[in-house]
Write a protein that holds these residues in place. Structure first.
Motif, short mmCIF file in Angstrom:
data_model
loop_
_atom_site.label_atom_id
_atom_site.label_comp_id
_atom_site.label_asym_id
_atom_site.label_seq_id
_atom_site.Cartn_x
_atom_site.Cartn_y
_atom_site.Cartn_z
N LYS A 1 13.69 -13.09 -68.68
CA LYS A 1 12.95 -13.08 -69.95
C LYS A 1 12.84 -14.47 -70.58
O LYS A 1 11.99 -14.69 -71.44
N ARG A 2 13.71 -15.40 -70.13
CA ARG A 2 13.62 -16.76 -70.67
C ARG A 2 13.03 -17.72 -69.64
O ARG A 2 13.30 -18.92 -69.66
N SER A 3 12.23 -17.18 -68.73
CA SER A 3 11.72 -17.98 -67.61
C SER A 3 10.76 -19.08 -68.04
O SER A 3 10.48 -19.99 -67.26
N LYS A 4 10.24 -19.01 -69.25
CA LYS A 4 9.31 -20.04 -69.73
C LYS A 4 10.03 -21.28 -70.24
O LYS A 4 9.41 -22.31 -70.48
N GLY A 5 11.34 -21.17 -70.44
CA GLY A 5 12.08 -22.31 -70.96
C GLY A 5 11.68 -22.62 -72.39
O GLY A 5 11.43 -21.71 -73.19
N VAL A 6 11.59 -23.91 -72.71
CA VAL A 6 11.19 -24.34 -74.06
C VAL A 6 9.84 -25.04 -73.95
O VAL A 6 9.69 -26.02 -73.20
N ALA A 7 8.86 -24.54 -74.66
CA ALA A 7 7.50 -25.09 -74.59
C ALA A 7 7.39 -26.39 -75.37
O ALA A 7 8.16 -26.64 -76.31
N LYS A 8 6.44 -27.22 -75.00
CA LYS A 8 6.16 -28.45 -75.73
C LYS A 8 5.83 -28.11 -77.19
O LYS A 8 5.05 -27.21 -77.47
N GLY A 9 6.47 -28.80 -78.11
CA GLY A 9 6.25 -28.55 -79.53
C GLY A 9 7.14 -27.49 -80.13
O GLY A 9 7.12 -27.28 -81.35
N GLU A 10 7.94 -26.83 -79.30
CA GLU A 10 8.84 -25.77 -79.78
C GLU A 10 10.17 -26.37 -80.24
O GLU A 10 10.66 -27.33 -79.64
N GLU A 11 10.75 -25.78 -81.28
CA GLU A 11 12.04 -26.28 -81.75
C GLU A 11 13.15 -25.86 -80.79
O GLU A 11 13.18 -24.73 -80.30
N ILE A 12 14.06 -26.78 -80.54
CA ILE A 12 15.21 -26.51 -79.69
C ILE A 12 16.30 -25.90 -80.57
O ILE A 12 16.79 -26.55 -81.51
N LEU A 13 16.65 -24.65 -80.29
CA LEU A 13 17.56 -23.90 -81.15
C LEU A 13 18.79 -23.44 -80.37
O LEU A 13 18.67 -22.94 -79.26
N VAL A 14 19.94 -23.62 -80.98
CA VAL A 14 21.20 -23.21 -80.36
C VAL A 14 21.88 -22.17 -81.26
O VAL A 14 21.38 -21.84 -82.33
N SER A 15 23.02 -21.68 -80.82
CA SER A 15 23.85 -20.81 -81.66
C SER A 15 25.09 -21.59 -82.07
O SER A 15 25.81 -22.09 -81.22
N TYR A 16 25.30 -21.70 -83.36
CA TYR A 16 26.50 -22.39 -83.84
C TYR A 16 27.74 -21.52 -83.68
O TYR A 16 28.85 -22.00 -83.84
#
Length: 203
Positions: free
Chosen positions: A176-191
């Protein structure tokens, strides 16, 4: 002992008053035992992947001021992909002030654990690189698209250094996450839940 190297080239959007680092800045108070755990002969890691040293500014990401009023970090900064970032790919190291428990800043929102057993952390509140601008996914997206991972980095002279780094999440068994992170998308993590529970208790 390596120290943090401030860079004359800094990324666009870098805030004044924060030192930009090309390498971790080690506290002079760190015990020899901690340094020996963080800096090891590269040959001793034969069964572990050792990453080549990556220096910034990093062209794959950009610092962007958050303009959406619904974003929890409205008016502050976020880290966004400057190009497509594939699943499971390395993005950049998380650099900062490497310290032990005696120098932990309880009020810092930028302190990651680097070695739990020895109580060593890396704090990017006053010095660091672009990775310090990774925001938590809560209130922004349905889930994180990146995570912090422990890595070993080749620093030359036959030595490897333990660091934290930002990676795009793997595609997962379902893909389901096969698209990775698209150009212009915010890089988000879990704190992590602990981060938020501590702040709720403090209010």
């Amino acid at each position: 002992m390596p120290g943090g190297a401030a860079n004359s080239k800094i990324p666009k959007g870098w805030p004044a008053g924060i030192v930009y680092l090309q390498a971790p800045a080690y506290s002079k108070k760190l015990a020899d035992k901690a340094l020996e755990a963080l800096l090891v002969p590269k040959a001793s890691l034969s069964s572990v992947t050792v990453l080549p040293k990556a220096t910034g500014p990093f062209s794959t990401v950009k610092i962007v001021k958050i303009s959406s009023e619904s974003h929890p970090a409205y008016g502050q900064n976020g880290l966004f992909a400057n190009q497509h970032l594939p699943p499971d790919s390395f993005v950049l190291p998380y650099l900062g002030f490497v310290h032990d428990r005696s120098e932990t800043d309880e009020h810092s929102d930028y302190d990651l654990s680097l070695d739990r057993y020895l109580g060593v952390g890396v704090d990017a509140s006053k010095m660091g690189n672009e990775a310090r601008f990774c925001n938590d996914y809560r209130g922004v997206g349905s889930s994180a698209n990146a995570e912090f991972r422990e890595v070993w980095t080749d620093i030359g002279n036959g030595k490897a250094e333990k660091r934290m780094a930002v990676y795009v999440l793997s595609a997962g068994k379902s893909g389901k996450r096969s698209k990775g992170v698209a150009k212009g998308e915010e890089i988000l993590v879990s704190y992590g839940k602990g981060f938020w529970s501590e702040r709720q208790n403090a209010t």
